[in-house]
Design a protein around this motif. Structure first.
Motif, PDB file in Angstrom:
ATOM      1  N   ARG A   1      -4.347   0.469   9.291  1.00 40.39           N
ATOM      2  CA  ARG A   1      -3.031   1.318   9.535  1.00 40.39           C
ATOM      3  C   ARG A   1      -3.031   1.984  10.816  1.00 40.39           C
ATOM      4  O   ARG A   1      -3.955   2.298  11.399  1.00 40.39           O
ATOM      5  CB  ARG A   1      -2.976   2.374   8.348  1.00 40.39           C
TER       6      ARG A   1
ATOM      7  N   GLU B   1       0.856  -1.289   0.027  1.00 43.39           N
ATOM      8  CA  GLU B   1       0.066  -0.107   0.073  1.00 43.39           C
ATOM      9  C   GLU B   1       0.756   1.349  -0.035  1.00 43.39           C
ATOM     10  O   GLU B   1       1.845   1.079   0.652  1.00 43.39           O
ATOM     11  CB  GLU B   1      -0.779   0.093   1.191  1.00 43.39           C
TER      12      GLU B   1
ATOM     13  N   PRO C   1     -12.319   0.294  10.981  1.00 40.36           N
ATOM     14  CA  PRO C   1     -12.254  -0.145   9.717  1.00 40.36           C
ATOM     15  C   PRO C   1     -11.881   0.972   8.865  1.00 40.36           C
ATOM     16  O   PRO C   1     -11.507   0.632   7.658  1.00 40.36           O
ATOM     17  CB  PRO C   1     -13.654  -0.768   9.552  1.00 40.36           C
ATOM     18  N   GLU C   2     -12.315   2.305   8.847  1.00 38.53           N
ATOM     19  CA  GLU C   2     -11.855   3.312   7.967  1.00 38.53           C
ATOM     20  C   GLU C   2     -10.455   3.589   7.648  1.00 38.53           C
ATOM     21  O   GLU C   2      -9.878   3.847   6.811  1.00 38.53           O
ATOM     22  CB  GLU C   2     -12.527   4.608   8.526  1.00 38.53           C
TER      23      GLU C   2
ATOM     24  N   TYR D   1      -6.938   5.990  12.660  1.00 43.79           N
ATOM     25  CA  TYR D   1      -5.700   5.183  12.333  1.00 43.79           C
ATOM     26  C   TYR D   1      -5.233   4.544  13.738  1.00 43.79           C
ATOM     27  O   TYR D   1      -3.962   4.671  14.026  1.00 43.79           O
ATOM     28  CB  TYR D   1      -4.799   5.913  11.644  1.00 43.79           C
TER      29      TYR D   1
ATOM     30  N   LYS E   1      -8.365   0.962   7.676  1.00 43.66           N
ATOM     31  CA  LYS E   1      -7.945  -0.214   7.108  1.00 43.66           C
ATOM     32  C   LYS E   1      -6.618  -0.919   7.778  1.00 43.66           C
ATOM     33  O   LYS E   1      -5.881  -1.189   7.173  1.00 43.66           O
ATOM     34  CB  LYS E   1      -7.442   0.351   5.529  1.00 43.66           C
TER      35      LYS E   1
END
Length: 172
Positions: free
Chosen positions: A81, A56, A76-77, A71, A79
């Motif tokens: 990180r 990514e 889940p937004e 983050y 991802k």
């Protein structure tokens, strides 16, 4: 002056010269010299230089305490990180998930400004400024605490990707 091959040093030099000439006249073919469709076949099908998926891409951008929050490794937004900020610099610490992830000992710093906690060597939740408040100006830190925080910044800069800067809410 003559070149006598009976002397060991001369024989060694002559051998090195011949070895170099051989590599110039008959270059070795490497796997990258082969056409792409023959790369896997040349190693019995076991070798491929292509990764299974492209990593990514991390883009540098401006974060606010509210946008940084997602983050944390859980949201889940985000991802998966994990980012954290120290003194306005945002680091992608996803590689250190065992430390900064939800179950890690620094997990409360994930998705947050960790400046005060890193400066004071404290993982307590009161070291974190609420995300709807202005950024901590850190004016009450001692010179030792500032040095400690700067040491963490240097450590993180060598270990993790700097992916942005932390700015006040509404300035993104």
């Amino acid at each position: 002056m003559s070149f006598d091959l009976s002397l060991p040093l001369n024989t060694l030099f002559a051998g090195l010269i011949l070895w170099q000439l051989r590599s110039i006249i008959f270059p070795v073919t490497t796997i990258t010299d082969l056409p792409p469709n023959e790369w896997n076949e040349s190693e019995g099908g076991a070798y491929s230089w292509m990764p299974e998926k492209h990593p990514e891409v991390v883009l540098w951008k401006r974060y606010t305490p509210q946008t940084l929050r997602k983050y944390d490794g859980v949201d889940p937004e985000g991802k998966g990180r994990i980012l954290l900020a120290i003194k306005g610099t945002v680091f992608d610490v996803t590689q250190g998930k065992s430390f900064y992830g939800p179950d890690g000992m620094y997990g409360n710093f994930a998705g947050r400004d960790a400046s005060r906690g890193m400066a004071k060597q404290s993982f307590d939740s009161e070291m974190l400024t609420p995300i709807d408040q202005p950024l901590d100006k850190l004016t009450d830190l001692t010179s030792d605490e500032i040095d400690n925080m700067n040491g963490w910044i240097e450590h993180f800069a060598h270990k993790y990707i700097i992916c942005g800067e932390l700015v006040e809410n509404g300035q993104d």
